[in-house]
Enzyme design. Structure first.
Site, PDB file in Angstrom:
ATOM      1  NE  ARG A  21      -3.369  -2.347   2.761  1.00  0.00           N
ATOM      2  CZ  ARG A  21      -4.692  -2.464   2.667  1.00  0.00           C
ATOM      3  NH1 ARG A  21      -5.428  -1.406   2.409  1.00  0.00           N
ATOM      4  NH2 ARG A  21      -5.272  -3.627   2.846  1.00  0.00           N
ATOM      5  CB  SER A 136     -20.016 -13.266  12.687  1.00  0.00           C
ATOM      6  OG  SER A 136     -19.329 -12.187  12.122  1.00  0.00           O
ATOM      7  CB  SER A 188     -18.511   0.389   3.268  1.00  0.00           C
ATOM      8  OG  SER A 188     -17.254  -0.244   3.429  1.00  0.00           O
ATOM      9  CB  THR A 244     -17.622   5.550  12.963  1.00  0.00           C
ATOM     10  OG1 THR A 244     -16.405   6.296  13.111  1.00  0.00           O
ATOM     11  CG2 THR A 244     -18.220   5.908  11.613  1.00  0.00           C
ATOM     12  CE  LYS A 247     -15.445   4.594   8.124  1.00  0.00           C
ATOM     13  NZ  LYS A 247     -15.459   3.152   8.303  1.00  0.00           N
ATOM     14  CB  THR A 276      -7.650   3.708  25.727  1.00  0.00           C
ATOM     15  OG1 THR A 276      -6.950   4.489  24.764  1.00  0.00           O
ATOM     16  CG2 THR A 276      -9.131   3.766  25.426  1.00  0.00           C
ATOM     17  CB  THR A 277      -6.280   8.949  26.802  1.00  0.00           C
ATOM     18  OG1 THR A 277      -5.165   8.615  27.627  1.00  0.00           O
ATOM     19  CG2 THR A 277      -6.620  10.418  26.981  1.00  0.00           C
TER      20      THR A 277
HETATM   21  C1  LIG Z   1     -14.642   2.222   9.131  1.00  0.00           C
HETATM   22  C2  LIG Z   1     -15.390   1.082   9.756  1.00  0.00           C
HETATM   23  C3  LIG Z   1     -15.314   0.836  11.127  1.00  0.00           C
HETATM   24  C4  LIG Z   1     -14.319   1.540  11.992  1.00  0.00           C
HETATM   25  O1  LIG Z   1     -14.678   2.839  12.257  1.00  0.00           O
HETATM   26  P1  LIG Z   1     -13.524   3.888  12.612  1.00  0.00           P
HETATM   27  O2  LIG Z   1     -14.217   4.942  13.356  1.00  0.00           O
HETATM   28  O3  LIG Z   1     -12.948   4.327  11.290  1.00  0.00           O
HETATM   29  O4  LIG Z   1     -12.512   3.162  13.418  1.00  0.00           O
HETATM   30  C5  LIG Z   1     -16.153  -0.101  11.688  1.00  0.00           C
HETATM   31  N1  LIG Z   1     -17.024  -0.815  10.935  1.00  0.00           N
HETATM   32  C6  LIG Z   1     -17.072  -0.640   9.594  1.00  0.00           C
HETATM   33  C7  LIG Z   1     -18.045  -1.441   8.821  1.00  0.00           C
HETATM   34  C8  LIG Z   1     -16.250   0.292   8.968  1.00  0.00           C
HETATM   35  O5  LIG Z   1     -16.275   0.420   7.650  1.00  0.00           O
END
Ligand SMILES: *Cc1c(COP(=O)(O)O)cnc(C)c1O
Length: 409
Positions: A21, A136, A188, A244, A247, A276-277
């Site tokens: 990459r 899953s 995605s 998240t 995104k 974790t912080t």
């Molecule tokens: C990007 C992604 C995540 C992780 O999210 P981040 O906030 O980027 O760590 C989790 N699940 C799926 C399906 C994703 O595409």
């Protein structure tokens, strides 16, 4: 003993498989999204980004930026600790309240990323269920796969979106055994959507818990951007919603939303949460501003869908192999890792268009592709330029184009 050899061999293997990459050194320009500056080997050059997961351009929204600046000015840069040790800051508490409300749940818990929320949320939940079996979906994201692996409980993989197969696996278990169904609302890479209602039907029939990843749908689908489960009227039947802030909400961080006891238990037991912080207050405030804006405003969602439909139509008309997708994701098939990489390189070097090649292991071998993510800010001029550039690259690489006659059929 010299250890360097092991690492150079591992890298050589990636080069040989055309999987090494390379990251483009980009500088996004707030206020001019999707334009960016590319720090190319020959100096800075303007480019247009066509593969951003900042799907709605909220990362540059004035409300989001000013919430971030204002909060950082008042509260400083970092959180100052883990949530246990002085890291719980007021903007984080407000963000969790906002997320719970968005998904119609009693509570929410924020993690440092969506990845971490799956990686530590799934095993913590499964680990608190005696003799749990996790079901899953075969196409689940790496963060869910890692979460399932860490749970260390029995797992069963159901064929992607195949509810018949899921039912077979559920029916093979005794009714009393705790079961956790883990799946994504929107996948995605292909842009397809899970049969959420049917999965909920099965979960109820066989007494399973449901865990949905709405990472690629929260903010973009459903009333107020509550996601696909909300759009399908199934949100109240889902036990855990994961998402998240990085995104559609344009910031950073991950979360789960569920009933109060589930959230409290994960808060109390999840190592990836405890040790974790906490997220910086400014990031939390910015994310809250993005969520609140998208709750009230439908126009970004409408324009997003309209733009995606436009890109699909224009590329199809040009004879390009656009994979059918029912969502904002526009995959264009290359089906060859080397040519996929070359197509991406040519688009950047010759046309100032940035699209990352998607190769194995992100997608199955032989289904290598360019994955386009049109945003509300990709206007007609950019769409036409993209189609022209892709046709040029397809010709240079000898990739097949459908004739216009065929395209019209
Ligand atoms: C990007 C992604 C995540 C992780 O999210 P981040 O906030 O980027 O760590 C989790 N699940 C799926 C399906 C994703 O595409």
């Amino acid at each position: 003993m010299t250890y360097d050899h092991f690492f150079s061999v591992a890298l050589a293997r990636l080069h040989q498989e055309r999987r090494y990459r390379v990251f483009a050194d980009l500088e996004r320009i707030a206020g001019r999204f999707p334009y960016a500056r590319w720090h190319s080997p020959d100096g800075p050059r303007p480019v247009v980004i066509w593969c951003s997961n900042d799907y709605l351009g909220m990362g540059q929204h004035p409300k989001v930026i000013s919430a971030m600046i204002e909060t950082a000015t008042r509260m400083g840069a970092g959180a100052g600790g883990t949530r246990n040790i002085s890291g719980t800051n007021h903007p984080l508490v407000e963000l969790e309240r906002e997320l719970a409300e968005l998904h119609g749940k009693e509570a929410a818990l924020v993690f440092t990323s969506g990845y971490v929320s799956n990686e530590t949320g799934i095993p913590t939940i499964a680990g608190l269920l005696p003799d749990c079996v996790i079901l899953s979906d075969a196409w689940n994201h790496n963060s869910m796969i890692e979460g399932v692996r860490r749970a260390g409980v029995e797992k069963k993989i159901w064929r992607h979106n195949d509810v018949g197969h899921l039912e077979e696996l559920l029916a093979a278990e005794v009714l009393e055994r705790p079961k956790l169904i883990a799946f994504e609302a929107l996948y995605s890479m292909d842009g397809d959507v899970a049969p959420v209602k049917k999965i909920c039907d099965l979960a109820e029939r066989y007494g399973a818990m449901t865990y949905i990843d709405e990472v690629h749908s929260a903010g973009m689908y459903g009333p107020a951007g509550a996601g696909i489960a909300a759009r399908e009227g199934a949100l109240h039947r889902i036990d855990v919603v994961e998402g998240t802030l990085a995104k559609a909400f344009g910031c950073l961080g991950g979360y789960i939303a569920a009933n109060a006891d589930i959230i409290d238990a994960v808060r109390s037991y999840a190592p990836g949460f405890i040790f974790t912080t906490a997220l910086p207050p400014a990031v939390c405030a910015a994310a809250t501003a993005a969520i609140q804006h998208l709750k009230a405003s439908q126009c970004e969602r409408d324009r997003h869908q309209e733009r995606a439909a436009r890109v699909k139509a224009v590329l199809n008309e040009a004879g390009l192999p656009v994979m059918p997708s029912e969502t904002h994701i526009v995959p264009v098939m290359v089906s060859d890792p080397e040519k996929c990489k070359q197509a991406s390189d040519l688009l950047l070097a010759k046309h100032g268009i940035y699209v990352q090649p998607i190769n194995y292991p992100t997608v199955r071998r032989g289904t290598e592709r360019l994955r386009l993510t049109p945003t509300p800010y990709h206007d007609d001029k950019l769409v036409d330029a993209l189609a022209e550039a892709l046709v040029d690259v397809w010709r240079r690489l000898g990739l097949p184009l459908r004739s216009r006659v065929l395209a019209a059929e």
